[in-house]
Design a protein around this motif. Structure first.
Motif, mmCIF file in Angstrom:
data_model
loop_
_atom_site.group_PDB
_atom_site.id
_atom_site.type_symbol
_atom_site.label_atom_id
_atom_site.label_comp_id
_atom_site.label_asym_id
_atom_site.label_seq_id
_atom_site.Cartn_x
_atom_site.Cartn_y
_atom_site.Cartn_z
ATOM 1 N N ALA A 202 0.830 -1.208 0.000
ATOM 2 C CA ALA A 202 0.000 0.000 0.000
ATOM 3 C C ALA A 202 0.864 1.256 0.000
ATOM 4 O O ALA A 202 0.552 2.237 -0.676
ATOM 5 C CB ALA A 202 -0.930 -0.002 1.207
ATOM 6 N N ARG A 203 1.956 1.227 0.745
ATOM 7 C CA ARG A 203 2.866 2.367 0.756
ATOM 8 C C ARG A 203 3.449 2.612 -0.628
ATOM 9 O O ARG A 203 3.626 3.760 -1.054
ATOM 10 C CB ARG A 203 3.981 2.141 1.766
ATOM 11 C CG ARG A 203 3.580 2.405 3.208
ATOM 12 C CD ARG A 203 4.752 2.246 4.150
ATOM 13 N NE ARG A 203 5.885 3.089 3.753
ATOM 14 C CZ ARG A 203 7.070 3.048 4.354
ATOM 15 N NH1 ARG A 203 7.274 2.206 5.358
ATOM 16 N NH2 ARG A 203 8.041 3.840 3.960
ATOM 17 N N ALA A 204 3.766 1.544 -1.344
ATOM 18 C CA ALA A 204 4.286 1.694 -2.706
ATOM 19 C C ALA A 204 3.241 2.317 -3.621
ATOM 20 O O ALA A 204 3.559 3.173 -4.460
ATOM 21 C CB ALA A 204 4.738 0.332 -3.243
ATOM 22 N N ALA A 207 3.020 6.015 -2.729
ATOM 23 C CA ALA A 207 4.203 6.740 -3.199
ATOM 24 C C ALA A 207 4.138 7.022 -4.689
ATOM 25 O O ALA A 207 4.658 8.033 -5.168
ATOM 26 C CB ALA A 207 5.463 5.941 -2.864
ATOM 27 N N GLU A 208 3.481 6.160 -5.437
ATOM 28 C CA GLU A 208 3.421 6.321 -6.890
ATOM 29 C C GLU A 208 2.175 7.056 -7.355
ATOM 30 O O GLU A 208 2.201 7.805 -8.334
ATOM 31 C CB GLU A 208 3.468 4.940 -7.559
ATOM 32 C CG GLU A 208 3.536 4.980 -9.079
ATOM 33 C CD GLU A 208 4.788 5.677 -9.593
ATOM 34 O OE1 GLU A 208 4.708 6.316 -10.653
ATOM 35 O OE2 GLU A 208 5.836 5.601 -8.923
ATOM 36 N N ARG A 209 1.050 6.879 -6.658
ATOM 37 C CA ARG A 209 -0.238 7.344 -7.173
ATOM 38 C C ARG A 209 -0.799 8.581 -6.488
ATOM 39 O O ARG A 209 -1.545 9.342 -7.118
ATOM 40 C CB ARG A 209 -1.258 6.204 -7.056
ATOM 41 C CG ARG A 209 -0.924 4.985 -7.887
ATOM 42 C CD ARG A 209 -1.220 5.217 -9.345
ATOM 43 N NE ARG A 209 -0.930 4.042 -10.166
ATOM 44 C CZ ARG A 209 -1.370 3.875 -11.407
ATOM 45 N NH1 ARG A 209 -2.129 4.803 -11.958
ATOM 46 N NH2 ARG A 209 -1.045 2.804 -12.098
ATOM 47 N N LEU A 210 -0.503 8.786 -5.226
ATOM 48 C CA LEU A 210 -0.977 9.991 -4.545
ATOM 49 C C LEU A 210 0.074 11.075 -4.748
ATOM 50 O O LEU A 210 1.042 11.179 -3.994
ATOM 51 C CB LEU A 210 -1.227 9.734 -3.059
ATOM 52 C CG LEU A 210 -2.558 9.089 -2.691
ATOM 53 C CD1 LEU A 210 -2.695 8.996 -1.177
ATOM 54 C CD2 LEU A 210 -3.739 9.846 -3.270
ATOM 55 N N ILE A 211 -0.125 11.894 -5.757
ATOM 56 C CA ILE A 211 0.871 12.874 -6.165
ATOM 57 C C ILE A 211 0.606 14.208 -5.467
ATOM 58 O O ILE A 211 -0.508 14.737 -5.498
ATOM 59 C CB ILE A 211 0.839 13.061 -7.694
ATOM 60 C CG1 ILE A 211 1.196 11.737 -8.378
ATOM 61 C CG2 ILE A 211 1.768 14.172 -8.124
ATOM 62 C CD1 ILE A 211 1.033 11.769 -9.880
ATOM 63 N N VAL A 212 1.631 14.737 -4.817
ATOM 64 C CA VAL A 212 1.546 16.089 -4.263
ATOM 65 C C VAL A 212 1.638 17.056 -5.434
ATOM 66 O O VAL A 212 2.600 17.025 -6.211
ATOM 67 C CB VAL A 212 2.667 16.352 -3.252
ATOM 68 C CG1 VAL A 212 2.521 17.754 -2.655
ATOM 69 C CG2 VAL A 212 2.632 15.304 -2.132
ATOM 70 N N VAL A 213 0.625 17.885 -5.608
ATOM 71 C CA VAL A 213 0.515 18.756 -6.789
ATOM 72 C C VAL A 213 1.127 20.126 -6.484
ATOM 73 O O VAL A 213 0.610 20.858 -5.639
ATOM 74 C CB VAL A 213 -0.957 18.911 -7.203
ATOM 75 C CG1 VAL A 213 -1.064 19.779 -8.460
ATOM 76 C CG2 VAL A 213 -1.587 17.541 -7.467
ATOM 77 N N PRO A 214 2.208 20.481 -7.169
ATOM 78 C CA PRO A 214 2.816 21.793 -6.929
ATOM 79 C C PRO A 214 1.893 22.930 -7.378
ATOM 80 O O PRO A 214 1.143 22.776 -8.342
ATOM 81 C CB PRO A 214 4.084 21.766 -7.794
ATOM 82 C CG PRO A 214 4.310 20.320 -8.130
ATOM 83 C CD PRO A 214 2.945 19.698 -8.164
ATOM 84 N N PRO A 215 1.944 24.083 -6.712
ATOM 85 C CA PRO A 215 1.209 25.248 -7.215
ATOM 86 C C PRO A 215 1.762 25.672 -8.567
ATOM 87 O O PRO A 215 2.915 25.412 -8.894
ATOM 88 C CB PRO A 215 1.487 26.319 -6.143
ATOM 89 C CG PRO A 215 1.984 25.582 -4.945
ATOM 90 C CD PRO A 215 2.672 24.358 -5.466
ATOM 91 N N THR A 216 0.916 26.308 -9.384
ATOM 92 C CA THR A 216 1.352 26.792 -10.686
ATOM 93 C C THR A 216 1.159 28.297 -10.770
ATOM 94 O O THR A 216 0.423 28.888 -9.979
ATOM 95 C CB THR A 216 0.543 26.126 -11.823
ATOM 96 O OG1 THR A 216 -0.846 26.438 -11.648
ATOM 97 C CG2 THR A 216 0.732 24.622 -11.813
ATOM 98 N N ASN A 217 1.831 28.924 -11.732
ATOM 99 C CA ASN A 217 1.579 30.343 -11.990
ATOM 100 C C ASN A 217 1.608 30.608 -13.484
ATOM 101 O O ASN A 217 1.756 29.679 -14.260
ATOM 102 C CB ASN A 217 2.570 31.241 -11.242
ATOM 103 C CG ASN A 217 4.008 31.066 -11.719
ATOM 104 O OD1 ASN A 217 4.301 30.333 -12.665
ATOM 105 N ND2 ASN A 217 4.918 31.764 -11.055
#
Length: 217
Positions: A202-204, A207-217
């Motif tokens: 589950a951790r793997a 780590a692959e699928r729950l992506i932290v989304v960076p802010p954009t400008n």
């Protein structure tokens, strides 16, 4: 002796407890999203350059002030997983066929917990807020995806993880979190699985699928 902490954190996540802060800044959550957040213009800030490379704890100040990160809902696309709760008080929850449960949340207005210029110390404060018995020695450094696409090489961001033990007949648990002090927001993911092997898998997936989304400008 650290196990009660794990149970407290996981139960807090399972109950939909807000990863927020006390007054004077009331906690607010932001909806998790499978796509990049609505563009926010920050003069002089190159969000694309920040999103294109790893974001260790030491690089937290490269984010724009007050522009929150996001969190994808890509775990629903991983084999064996399905979404069972969507944006309920800012929380998404997922269930895997083997019995693992993942809870994911993004929270904003986290500045009162932040240690200026030190995202690692800020994240320790977040864990301590969730459970006052937390000690920094309980936490290890791990990573999550930082933008990009699943199943493709891409940058990563550092997080702290608390790993729980598993008594006979008990659950194997883990909690991953990061407070982005400059952005004033945090991500929090809790995992509970039937056994250590299921937790590792589950951790793997996380780590692959729950992506932290960076802010954009």
């Amino acid at each position: 002796m650290a196990w009660p902490l794990t149970l407290a954190l996981v139960l807090a996540g399972a109950a939909g407890c807000s990863v927020g802060i006390p007054d004077p800044a009331a906690p607010r959550t932001v909806q998790t999203t499978p796509a990049l957040a609505t563009p926010t213009i920050t003069p002089g800030h190159d969000a694309a350059a920040v999103a294109a490379k790893d974001l260790p704890f030491t690089a937290g100040d490269s984010l724009a002030a007050g522009v929150p990160v996001g969190l994808s809902d890509g775990l629903r696309e991983a084999p064996g997983w399905k979404a069972v709760k969507e944006d309920v008080a800012g929380e998404n929850r997922y269930l895997k066929a083997d019995g693992c449960v993942a809870s994911a949340r993004v929270s904003v207005n986290q500045e009162p917990l932040a240690v200026t210029g030190d995202d690692k110390a800020s994240t320790v404060e977040l864990f301590k807020y969730l459970d006052p018995t937390i000690l920094p020695g309980y936490l290890k450094t791990d990573t999550m995806r930082w933008g990009g696409e699943p199943d493709k090489p891409g940058p990563r961001t550092e997080v702290l993880i608390y790993e729980g033990g598993s008594a006979p007949g008990g659950k194997s648990t883990a909690v991953l979190a990061r407070l982005f002090g400059k952005a004033g927001s945090s991500v929090y993911v809790s995992l509970s699985c039937p056994d250590p092997a299921a937790l590792t898998a589950a951790r793997a997936d996380v780590a692959e699928r729950l992506i932290v989304v960076p802010p954009t400008n």
